[in-house]
Design a protein around this motif. Structure first.
Motif, mmCIF file in Angstrom:
data_model
loop_
_atom_site.group_PDB
_atom_site.id
_atom_site.type_symbol
_atom_site.label_atom_id
_atom_site.label_comp_id
_atom_site.label_asym_id
_atom_site.label_seq_id
_atom_site.Cartn_x
_atom_site.Cartn_y
_atom_site.Cartn_z
ATOM 1 N N PHE A 1 -78.695 23.777 -13.868
ATOM 2 C CA PHE A 1 -78.712 24.931 -13.594
ATOM 3 C C PHE A 1 -77.847 25.699 -14.644
ATOM 4 C CE2 PHE A 1 -74.862 23.003 -11.600
ATOM 5 C CZ PHE A 1 -73.719 23.902 -12.134
ATOM 6 N N HIS A 2 -77.713 27.138 -14.759
ATOM 7 C CA HIS A 2 -76.997 27.869 -15.737
ATOM 8 C C HIS A 2 -75.784 28.397 -15.088
ATOM 9 C CE1 HIS A 2 -80.172 31.280 -15.418
ATOM 10 N NE2 HIS A 2 -79.062 31.576 -14.773
ATOM 11 N N ARG A 3 -74.802 28.723 -15.951
ATOM 12 C CA ARG A 3 -73.705 29.674 -15.310
ATOM 13 C C ARG A 3 -72.895 30.017 -16.747
ATOM 14 N NH1 ARG A 3 -70.006 25.835 -11.757
ATOM 15 N NH2 ARG A 3 -69.099 24.640 -13.305
ATOM 16 N N ARG A 4 -72.144 31.080 -16.877
ATOM 17 C CA ARG A 4 -71.247 31.495 -17.857
ATOM 18 C C ARG A 4 -69.894 30.560 -17.700
ATOM 19 N NH1 ARG A 4 -71.075 35.786 -21.501
ATOM 20 N NH2 ARG A 4 -72.943 37.027 -20.292
ATOM 21 N N SER A 5 -69.561 29.947 -18.961
ATOM 22 C CA SER A 5 -68.362 29.199 -18.835
ATOM 23 C C SER A 5 -67.224 30.159 -18.792
ATOM 24 C CB SER A 5 -68.402 28.306 -20.066
ATOM 25 O OG SER A 5 -67.158 28.011 -20.281
ATOM 26 N N VAL A 6 -66.181 29.900 -17.897
ATOM 27 C CA VAL A 6 -64.966 30.615 -17.787
ATOM 28 C C VAL A 6 -64.313 30.161 -18.775
ATOM 29 C CG1 VAL A 6 -65.197 30.862 -15.236
ATOM 30 C CG2 VAL A 6 -63.985 28.722 -16.382
ATOM 31 N N GLU A 7 -64.315 29.115 -19.505
ATOM 32 C CA GLU A 7 -63.476 28.796 -20.546
ATOM 33 C C GLU A 7 -63.878 29.382 -21.908
ATOM 34 O OE1 GLU A 7 -64.920 26.346 -18.975
ATOM 35 O OE2 GLU A 7 -63.395 25.534 -17.537
ATOM 36 N N ASP A 8 -65.080 29.571 -22.291
ATOM 37 C CA ASP A 8 -65.395 29.955 -23.685
ATOM 38 C C ASP A 8 -66.361 31.158 -23.602
ATOM 39 O OD1 ASP A 8 -68.088 28.724 -23.384
ATOM 40 O OD2 ASP A 8 -66.924 26.988 -23.879
ATOM 41 N N ASN A 9 -66.854 31.691 -22.375
ATOM 42 C CA ASN A 9 -67.774 32.893 -22.265
ATOM 43 C C ASN A 9 -69.314 32.628 -22.651
ATOM 44 O OD1 ASN A 9 -67.514 35.198 -20.700
ATOM 45 N ND2 ASN A 9 -67.448 36.417 -22.500
ATOM 46 N N TRP A 10 -69.687 31.454 -22.966
ATOM 47 C CA TRP A 10 -70.864 31.233 -23.512
ATOM 48 C C TRP A 10 -71.673 30.816 -22.080
ATOM 49 C CZ3 TRP A 10 -72.877 32.230 -28.228
ATOM 50 C CH2 TRP A 10 -71.912 32.208 -29.062
ATOM 51 N N ILE A 11 -73.084 31.157 -22.063
ATOM 52 C CA ILE A 11 -73.890 30.800 -20.752
ATOM 53 C C ILE A 11 -74.420 29.600 -21.251
ATOM 54 C CG2 ILE A 11 -75.885 31.310 -19.515
ATOM 55 C CD1 ILE A 11 -75.270 34.564 -20.219
ATOM 56 N N SER A 12 -74.362 28.556 -20.267
ATOM 57 C CA SER A 12 -74.614 27.160 -20.609
ATOM 58 C C SER A 12 -75.316 26.777 -19.671
ATOM 59 C CB SER A 12 -73.133 26.372 -21.041
ATOM 60 O OG SER A 12 -72.822 26.636 -22.229
ATOM 61 N N VAL A 13 -75.777 25.440 -19.900
ATOM 62 C CA VAL A 13 -76.805 24.672 -18.724
ATOM 63 C C VAL A 13 -75.783 23.601 -18.221
ATOM 64 C CG1 VAL A 13 -78.780 23.094 -18.451
ATOM 65 C CG2 VAL A 13 -79.027 25.038 -19.662
ATOM 66 N N TYR A 14 -75.641 23.351 -17.030
ATOM 67 C CA TYR A 14 -74.838 22.412 -16.269
ATOM 68 C C TYR A 14 -75.789 21.499 -15.496
ATOM 69 C CZ TYR A 14 -70.733 25.307 -17.703
ATOM 70 O OH TYR A 14 -69.693 25.983 -18.234
ATOM 71 N N LYS A 15 -75.088 20.122 -15.341
ATOM 72 C CA LYS A 15 -76.100 19.238 -14.480
ATOM 73 C C LYS A 15 -75.143 19.038 -13.209
ATOM 74 C CE LYS A 15 -75.898 14.774 -15.308
ATOM 75 N NZ LYS A 15 -76.274 13.463 -15.811
ATOM 76 N N ALA A 16 -75.744 18.963 -11.959
ATOM 77 C CA ALA A 16 -74.982 18.740 -10.577
ATOM 78 C C ALA A 16 -75.696 17.332 -10.200
ATOM 79 C CB ALA A 16 -75.331 19.792 -9.551
ATOM 80 N N THR A 17 -74.628 16.401 -9.948
ATOM 81 C CA THR A 17 -75.135 15.146 -9.020
ATOM 82 C C THR A 17 -74.608 15.093 -7.695
ATOM 83 O OG1 THR A 17 -74.981 14.092 -11.664
ATOM 84 C CG2 THR A 17 -75.012 12.692 -9.645
ATOM 85 N N LEU A 18 -75.638 15.180 -6.905
ATOM 86 C CA LEU A 18 -75.340 15.028 -5.578
ATOM 87 C C LEU A 18 -74.953 13.531 -5.167
ATOM 88 C CD1 LEU A 18 -76.890 17.802 -5.851
ATOM 89 C CD2 LEU A 18 -77.946 17.504 -3.565
ATOM 90 N N PRO A 19 -74.081 13.342 -4.038
ATOM 91 C CA PRO A 19 -73.769 11.983 -3.708
ATOM 92 C C PRO A 19 -75.001 11.486 -2.995
ATOM 93 C CG PRO A 19 -72.709 13.633 -2.189
ATOM 94 C CD PRO A 19 -73.423 14.449 -3.362
ATOM 95 N N SER A 20 -74.956 10.056 -3.400
ATOM 96 C CA SER A 20 -76.166 9.240 -2.633
ATOM 97 C C SER A 20 -75.911 8.945 -1.320
ATOM 98 C CB SER A 20 -76.378 8.048 -3.459
ATOM 99 O OG SER A 20 -75.079 7.221 -3.408
#
Length: 713
Positions: free
Chosen positions: A270-289
């Motif tokens: 998914f994407h979101r704006r980073s609170v650390e550096d303000n760039w919009i970046s892609v992130y990965k979310a891993t759900l528990p098995s």
């Protein structure tokens, strides 16, 4: 103003309240509404594809939609028996392995025939020929199937996915009943029967759905119960998942994220704006098995580095080697599609190597990871003379009202309904409603237009910059477009102080003009003589430390409608009010909701209703997935003068505004005029042009450095 003149003017308005000078005529058999949508008539989008395993080039980029409609937000499905059963030409269906190459199967959103729909295309490409020509118009065999066949009525459709026997998508056809609440919700329609189930809980809005590879889960971007707060840039939505079969087992898995996509049953990008550096970046979310899924049990990792904006990620089932993303780099003015190698943590250029000065939007990857799709401007056709729309017919939910999008802003109908005045930033134009005899009558910056009902050919406008302060030099001018035919910039200035005098509207007897002015330090309403301007008489209609603006005079002369922030001055929240021309009878017509906007009112020809633009329906899609729109929540509504019978006329994720209601019924058919030059143009989201401070993590792309040209799944 002299006391005698003022009393005479006030008496005139008082008498108008009891003895209307314009008789009520029987309602016409039909009327028309025209409105503006920022840039929309310049969208000539088609869906294209490039192979992921070969170096990108113009010869292997393939256009796969029809080259005629506005086509976008595609999806490569795995063709199920239910999907293939929809093909009308059954002879084209062959067992796997007997087609070389197999057809390209595509699901996408299309705007054609005045409405939004979802189509399925099966494109049978002749390999030797496609190597010579990439145009979709030259592909030998194409089958197009509309998937919804009118289901969901007139509504916006978005982000479709086919999973097994079902089409999962966004639609805006159900009214939640609350102001400033989005109508966007996710639905699942069975392909063979048409049975449709709403997956989004009522009272909630969901955007950008993605179905997991097994089809069991759907992920969405959603505000949940907190609702939309008026955002128009990168949204502060969260990621939710639920069962695709019925929408149950809904749970929030990520705080702050948008545009989710699955790789497997437990991995989302998914994407979101980073609170650390303000760039919009892609992130990965891993759900528990195993165990309960919640935001506390989901592991979130950043994928793309700072130094560029990366967003709208695309994945393919089981592919843990690369994803596709749209990017905006600091040294580029264009949005491009790139692959991101998940093993080497590096970008691989795609579209910049093919069309470096073209925007490319919203990538998607084929199930076998062999192709990436996206949409962009389709470019010029082989015909040197192309057509351009003056009026685009938009299907109307009201049978006796035809609805049109105009290629311009602030349109108004001549009293007879045969001509239209509009502005084009800069310049004011007059054109016959059939598209003929288009003339520029003023070359300067102007906004808002109004015809004099009693003086044929006289048009009023505001000359000066838009969205300016109270003291900015803006004046009301009148132009006789029938005098000295062909002469440009022959006008009469009606206001004298230049302190943001704007939005003129003329009384039905043609004698008076109501307008807003900042001469007191606040934008309030005034009335002046329509022929001589302020010199002929001036009357202050409203007074207070707020903004009253965008006025319109009723056909019987008894009411003036206007927009005002008087209940929360300076907040940007505008609501609609009515007032008599003598300053009495003030009442609210439309309640916008907390911090909402209702603007640009215009009376119906019979005076019984008003058309206006509003954010009543909230936002309908993630703004980052579209070209730039200042106010992507704007939709066209009508309401009766008693505040009843509120109707939504338009459904899209654009900015619809400045409506005008004409006295005659225009046949619901596109009105064209010849056009030369570029067929497609639009502005990138302005807020994506704002780049944070560069980080050492990722340097801007250097076209002189060697670049990888392929990636293998």
């Amino acid at each position: 103003m002299k006391p005698i003149k003022f009393l005479s003017l006030l008496l005139h308005f008082s008498l108008a309240l009891f003895h209307a000078t314009v008789a009520h005529e029987p309602p016409p058999s039909g009327t028309s509404i025209i409105f503006a949508t920022l840039g929309r008539l310049d969208y000539a989008f088609d869906i294209f594809t490039l192979p992921t395993g070969d170096p990108p080039s113009k010869t292997n980029e393939l256009q796969i939609t029809d080259g005629e409609s506005v086509n976008f937000n595609g999806h490569f499905p795995s063709p199920s028996p239910s999907l293939l059963s929809l093909l009308t030409n059954k002879t084209l269906i062959k067992p796997p392995g007997q087609q070389n190459p197999p057809p390209l199967n595509l699901i996408y959103v299309t705007e054609r025939g005045g409405s939004s729909n979802i189509f399925y295309d099966a494109v049978y490409v002749d390999t030797p020929r496609s190597a010579r020509s990439r145009s979709a118009l030259e592909i030998p065999t194409r089958v197009q199937v509309p998937l919804l066949n009118g289901r969901g009525g007139l509504s916006m459709k978005d982000k479709p996915t086919v999973s097994g026997d079902y089409l999962v998508y966004v639609s805006t056809h159900e009214n939640p009943g609350e102001p400033r609440t989005s109508w966007a919700a996710v639905y699942a329609t069975e392909l063979t029967t048409g049975f449709t189930r709403r997956l989004t809980p009522h009272g909630i809005a969901d955007f950008s759905p993605a179905v997991s590879p097994s089809g069991v889960y759907t992920a969405v971007a959603s505000y949940g119960e907190k609702g939309w707060s008026g955002e128009v840039e990168e949204l502060s939505t969260d990621i939710y998942i639920f069962l695709t079969c019925d929408g149950t087992n809904r749970v929030k898995v990520v705080e702050h994220g948008g545009w989710p996509n699955w790789v497997d049953e437990s991995t989302l990008y998914f994407h979101r704006r980073s609170v650390e550096d303000n760039w919009i970046s892609v992130y990965k979310a891993t759900l528990p098995s195993e165990g309960l899924i919640s935001i506390d049990s989901v592991i979130v990792e950043r994928v793309t580095p700072p130094g560029l904006h990366a967003f709208t990620p695309a994945t393919s089932p089981g592919n843990n080697k690369f994803i596709a993303v749209a990017t905006r780099r600091p040294n580029s003015d264009y949005r491009h599609i790139e692959l991101f190698d998940l093993v080497k943590n590096e970008f691989i250029q795609l579209t910049r190597l093919v069309s470096p000065q073209t925007h490319h939007l919203n990538p998607f990857i084929s199930p076998d990871s062999a192709r990436v799709g996206y949409h962009r401007c389709r470019g010029a056709t082989s015909d040197k003379k192309s057509t351009h729309l003056l009026l685009e017919n938009v299907k109307s939910p009201v049978p006796d009202i035809s609805l049109f999008r105009i290629d311009g802003s602030f349109p108004s109908f001549a009293p007879s309904g045969d001509r239209i005045a509009y502005v084009d930033f800069p310049g004011l134009y007059v054109v016959n409603r059939d598209g003929s005899n288009r003339r520029q009558v003023f070359t300067g910056m102007a906004f808002s237009t109004a015809w004099n009902p009693a003086r044929k050919g006289v048009v009023y406008t505001s000359a000066g910059p838009t969205f300016a302060s109270e003291s900015t030099e803006v004046d009301i001018i009148s132009i006789n477009v029938d005098d000295d035919l062909g002469q440009i910039n022959s006008f009469k200035k009606l206001t004298s102080n230049g302190e943001n005098n704007a939005f003129p509207a003329v009384s039905p007897d043609g004698k008076w003009v109501v307008f807003r002015s900042g001469r007191s330090g606040h934008k309030n309403l005034y009335i002046m003589d329509a022929l001589e301007g302020e010199k002929g008489g001036l009357f202050r209609l409203t007074e207070g430390p707020w903004s009253d603006t965008m006025s319109n005079w009723s056909p019987d002369g008894e009411w003036i409608a206007f927009a005002s922030d008087r209940e929360n001055p300076g907040s940007g929240s505008f609501e609609l009010f009515l007032i008599h021309p003598n300053g009495t009878g003030l009442r609210k017509l439309v309640q916008s909701g907390s911090a909402g906007r209702a603007n640009h009112p215009c009376f119906s020809p019979d005076g019984n209703s008003i058309v206006f633009t509003s954010d009543y329906g909230g936002i309908s899609a993630e703004p980052i997935s579209n070209p730039h729109h200042y106010q992507p929540y704007g939709e066209i509504f009508t309401v009766k003068l008693d505040g009843s019978d509120l109707k939504r006329l338009t459904h899209n994720s654009y900015e619809d505004g400045t409506p005008a209601w004409g006295p005659t019924y225009i046949k619901p058919k596109d009105v064209e005029w010849p056009s030369y030059g570029p067929q497609c143009s639009f502005e990138e989201c302005h807020w994506l042009n704002k780049m944070p401070v560069l980080s050492h993590w990722a340097a801007p792309w250097d076209p002189t450095r060697p670049q990888c040209g392929s990636a293998s799944p």
